[in-house]
Design a protein around this motif. Structure first.
Motif, PDB file in Angstrom:
ATOM      1  N   ALA A 317      48.691 -49.870  92.541  1.00 15.40           N
ATOM      2  CA  ALA A 317      47.620 -49.361  91.679  1.00 15.40           C
ATOM      3  C   ALA A 317      46.258 -49.886  92.123  1.00 15.40           C
ATOM      4  O   ALA A 317      45.253 -49.169  92.063  1.00 15.40           O
ATOM      5  N   LEU A 318      46.221 -51.134  92.591  1.00 14.93           N
ATOM      6  CA  LEU A 318      44.951 -51.712  93.060  1.00 14.93           C
ATOM      7  C   LEU A 318      44.396 -50.967  94.269  1.00 14.93           C
ATOM      8  O   LEU A 318      43.181 -50.910  94.470  1.00 14.93           O
ATOM      9  N   SER A 319      45.284 -50.404  95.066  1.00 10.39           N
ATOM     10  CA  SER A 319      44.827 -49.671  96.247  1.00 10.39           C
ATOM     11  C   SER A 319      44.061 -48.406  95.865  1.00 10.39           C
ATOM     12  O   SER A 319      43.290 -47.876  96.670  1.00 10.39           O
ATOM     13  N   LYS A 320      44.275 -47.927  94.635  1.00  9.93           N
ATOM     14  CA  LYS A 320      43.590 -46.731  94.162  1.00  9.93           C
ATOM     15  C   LYS A 320      42.503 -47.045  93.136  1.00  9.93           C
ATOM     16  O   LYS A 320      41.768 -46.150  92.726  1.00  9.93           O
ATOM     17  N   ASN A 321      42.425 -48.313  92.720  1.00 13.39           N
ATOM     18  CA  ASN A 321      41.506 -48.693  91.645  1.00 13.39           C
ATOM     19  C   ASN A 321      40.168 -49.163  92.220  1.00 13.39           C
ATOM     20  O   ASN A 321      40.126 -49.878  93.225  1.00 13.39           O
ATOM     21  N   SER A 322      39.097 -48.796  91.554  1.00 14.94           N
ATOM     22  CA  SER A 322      37.760 -49.204  92.017  1.00 14.94           C
ATOM     23  C   SER A 322      36.932 -49.819  90.893  1.00 14.94           C
ATOM     24  O   SER A 322      35.705 -49.885  90.995  1.00 14.94           O
ATOM     25  N   THR A 323      37.604 -50.257  89.822  1.00 17.41           N
ATOM     26  CA  THR A 323      36.864 -50.842  88.694  1.00 17.41           C
ATOM     27  C   THR A 323      37.288 -52.266  88.363  1.00 17.41           C
ATOM     28  O   THR A 323      36.495 -53.026  87.819  1.00 17.41           O
ATOM     29  N   LEU A 324      38.531 -52.653  88.660  1.00 22.08           N
ATOM     30  CA  LEU A 324      39.053 -53.962  88.231  1.00 22.08           C
ATOM     31  C   LEU A 324      38.333 -55.097  88.962  1.00 22.08           C
ATOM     32  O   LEU A 324      38.302 -55.137  90.197  1.00 22.08           O
ATOM     33  N   LEU A 325      37.789 -56.036  88.170  1.00 22.38           N
ATOM     34  CA  LEU A 325      37.075 -57.184  88.723  1.00 22.38           C
ATOM     35  C   LEU A 325      37.901 -58.469  88.672  1.00 22.38           C
ATOM     36  O   LEU A 325      37.695 -59.366  89.494  1.00 22.38           O
ATOM     37  N   THR A 351      36.548 -54.298  95.389  1.00 18.87           N
ATOM     38  CA  THR A 351      36.076 -54.420  94.008  1.00 18.87           C
ATOM     39  C   THR A 351      36.476 -55.743  93.370  1.00 18.87           C
ATOM     40  O   THR A 351      35.655 -56.394  92.718  1.00 18.87           O
ATOM     41  N   LEU A 352      37.737 -56.152  93.517  1.00 14.66           N
ATOM     42  CA  LEU A 352      38.266 -57.339  92.843  1.00 14.66           C
ATOM     43  C   LEU A 352      37.498 -58.592  93.257  1.00 14.66           C
ATOM     44  O   LEU A 352      37.298 -58.851  94.449  1.00 14.66           O
ATOM     45  N   ARG A 353      37.108 -59.389  92.253  1.00 18.41           N
ATOM     46  CA  ARG A 353      36.348 -60.622  92.510  1.00 18.41           C
ATOM     47  C   ARG A 353      37.124 -61.880  92.159  1.00 18.41           C
ATOM     48  O   ARG A 353      36.847 -62.941  92.713  1.00 18.41           O
ATOM     49  N   HIS A 354      38.056 -61.772  91.213  1.00 22.62           N
ATOM     50  CA  HIS A 354      38.780 -62.968  90.761  1.00 22.62           C
ATOM     51  C   HIS A 354      40.278 -62.696  90.762  1.00 22.62           C
ATOM     52  O   HIS A 354      40.734 -61.731  90.142  1.00 22.62           O
ATOM     53  N   LEU A 355      41.033 -63.570  91.430  1.00 24.38           N
ATOM     54  CA  LEU A 355      42.483 -63.425  91.532  1.00 24.38           C
ATOM     55  C   LEU A 355      43.146 -64.750  91.203  1.00 24.38           C
ATOM     56  O   LEU A 355      42.804 -65.787  91.758  1.00 24.38           O
ATOM     57  N   HIS A 356      44.123 -64.707  90.277  1.00 25.05           N
ATOM     58  CA  HIS A 356      44.854 -65.921  89.872  1.00 25.05           C
ATOM     59  C   HIS A 356      46.346 -65.675  90.088  1.00 25.05           C
ATOM     60  O   HIS A 356      46.957 -64.852  89.415  1.00 25.05           O
ATOM     61  N   LEU A 357      46.921 -66.423  91.047  1.00 23.70           N
ATOM     62  CA  LEU A 357      48.352 -66.324  91.344  1.00 23.70           C
ATOM     63  C   LEU A 357      49.033 -67.678  91.172  1.00 23.70           C
ATOM     64  O   LEU A 357      50.088 -67.924  91.766  1.00 23.70           O
TER      65      LEU A 357
END
Length: 448
Positions: A317-325, A351-357
């Motif tokens: 889904a992220l590969s198609k998403n352009s809004t999630l930050l 687009t993504l700026r913050h990732l928590h894994l």
């Protein structure tokens, strides 16, 4: 010559002398002409005394309104004051009378908003299905719908549990029928309210009972299927909602899928928090579909049961998403297959700026996949890989990637079995990037 009216030799003095020696003693020794109230103030005091029968407010000047607000009784019916008295001293007095802690900064510095939001929260939190009349809530709607922007519901009470009746001899048909009697709702029915709150932007819900004591049951800490269906339909009808936080409510895949079904194509939803629930891979697939159909900016599914199939669905889904930050997947079970899928997707996501894994049982291969992202992606600002076993190979890959990175201002690799020198180097790069970011922001302010 005219003769004097007073006999010769008399001790009587002319009237002029009498006036000179006359004394007037006031009943109030502190009285003076200076403290006589103005007629306008007397009129305003009369308005205060008779406000419930004949409210006058909008016709007054700002100074006169302040006078009224400082003196009105806080026990006046809300039907009189709600849509008449503007935000100010009166509502501050109402709040401070009801609650000991009143931090107005959490309510956009609006005392009126604080009063109505906390009043509605209290009504909902004390609502008992089939005991409390729905009118208790509905009668408040015309008074508060323009002022409530956020509801933070910290408990939802279940119906009163009726004591079981002793069965009559040889059984009783009535007793058998009672086994199938159920309350109309398991918790408060939000479908009667949300579509009417035309200014609501944030909804925070927890299905639990506070201070249940010895009456503890697990059912007190979960959303039922009926609750879920009712809430889902209510959320769809609330067109102004921007943030939904529904956590610690025993939401599993079935409930997650139903909620997402009604949130697809929601016009205003921008932040979704399903943290601390039981969402698995099927629920994650539904969330992935939501990412392709909505304009979410923040997604938090921390502390659930999402594994690598669910992570792959979100990555797709992220590969198609352009809004999630911001994406928070902390405390799930992605492992390396899911972690690498996220890393591969971020190579093409700008687009993504913050990732928590953090806490996902990922190891070196995931760190290597994400190191490629750090080397190529200039959008990502923060990444958290703490509480995973990245090992030396993963640490070296991250070190090499960060050596040329100028955009990441947070990189948390605590408790990852990475060598201390690597951690120290990455921290130094992060501090340098933070300094560059502050200088950049300062220059932008000057140009403005």
């Amino acid at each position: 010559m005219s003769k004097s009216p007073y006999p010769t030799g008399s001790n009587l003095k002319p009237p002029e002398d009498c006036r000179k020696t006359r004394r007037i003693i006031a009943e109030d020794p502190d009285w003076s002409l200076a403290i006589v109230p103005f007629l306008s103030n007397l009129c305003l005091q009369s308005i205060v005394r008779n406000f419930e029968e004949k409210p006058i407010f909008e016709e007054l000047t700002p100074n006169q309104r302040d006078f009224i607000q400082e003196r009105l009784s806080t026990s006046l019916p809300l039907c009189v004051t709600a849509n008449l008295i503007s935000d100010g001293v009166y509502w501050k007095r109402c709040c401070e009378q009801q609650w000991d802690l009143c931090d107005v900064s959490h309510y956009g510095h609006s005392w009126k908003r604080m009063f109505f939001e906390r009043r509605m929260e209290s009504i909902i939190e004390l609502f008992i299905p089939d005991v409390t009349e729905p009118e208790t809530v509905l009668e408040m709607v015309p008074l508060c719908k323009n002022y409530i922007k956020r509801l933070d519901i910290s408990q939802l009470l279940p119906p009163v549990k009726e004591p079981q009746k002793e069965e009559e001899e040889h059984g009783s048909d009535l007793a058998s029928e009672n086994e199938y009697d159920r309350p109309s709702m398991d918790h408060f029915d939000f479908s009667i309210l949300l579509d009417k709150l035309t200014s609501l932007e944030e909804l925070h819900l927890v299905y639990r009972v506070k201070q249940c004591g010895m009456n503890f049951e697990w059912k007190m800490f979960e959303m039922t299927d009926r609750d879920c269906e009712s809430l889902a339909k209510a959320l769809k009808s609330c067109k102004t909602l921007k943030l939904l936080r529904l956590h610690q409510s025993h939401i599993e895949d079935k409930k997650c899928r139903l909620l997402v079904k009604y949130l697809l194509d929601h016009p205003s939803l921008r932040e979704l928090d399903f943290s601390h629930n039981l969402i698995g891979d099927r629920g994650a697939r539904a969330i992935g579909k939501l990412l392709t159909r909505s304009k979410l900016k923040v997604l938090n599914v921390c502390d659930n049961d999402i594994r690598d199939p669910g992570a792959k669905a979100i990555a797709h889904a992220l590969s198609k998403n352009s809004t999630l930050l911001s994406l928070n997947l902390r405390l799930n079970r992605l492992r390396d297959e899911g972690g690498r899928a996220i890393g591969k997707t971020l190579l093409n996501n700008n687009t993504l700026r913050h990732l928590h894994l953090g806490g996902n049982k990922v190891t070196g291969p995931t760190a290597i996949a994400l190191s490629k992202v750090l080397a190529q992606n200039n959008t990502l600002k923060s990444i958290n890989l703490s509480c995973n076993n990245l090992g030396e190979d993963g640490g070296k890959a991250l070190e090499e990637a960060m050596s040329d990175n100028t955009s990441v201002t947070e990189c948390d690799i605590r408790l990852t079995e990475v060598h201390e020198q690597v951690v120290s180097f990455i921290n130094q790069v992060v501090w340098t990037n933070q300094s560059l970011e502050r200088k950049k922001q300062a220059q932008q302010k000057k140009t403005k």
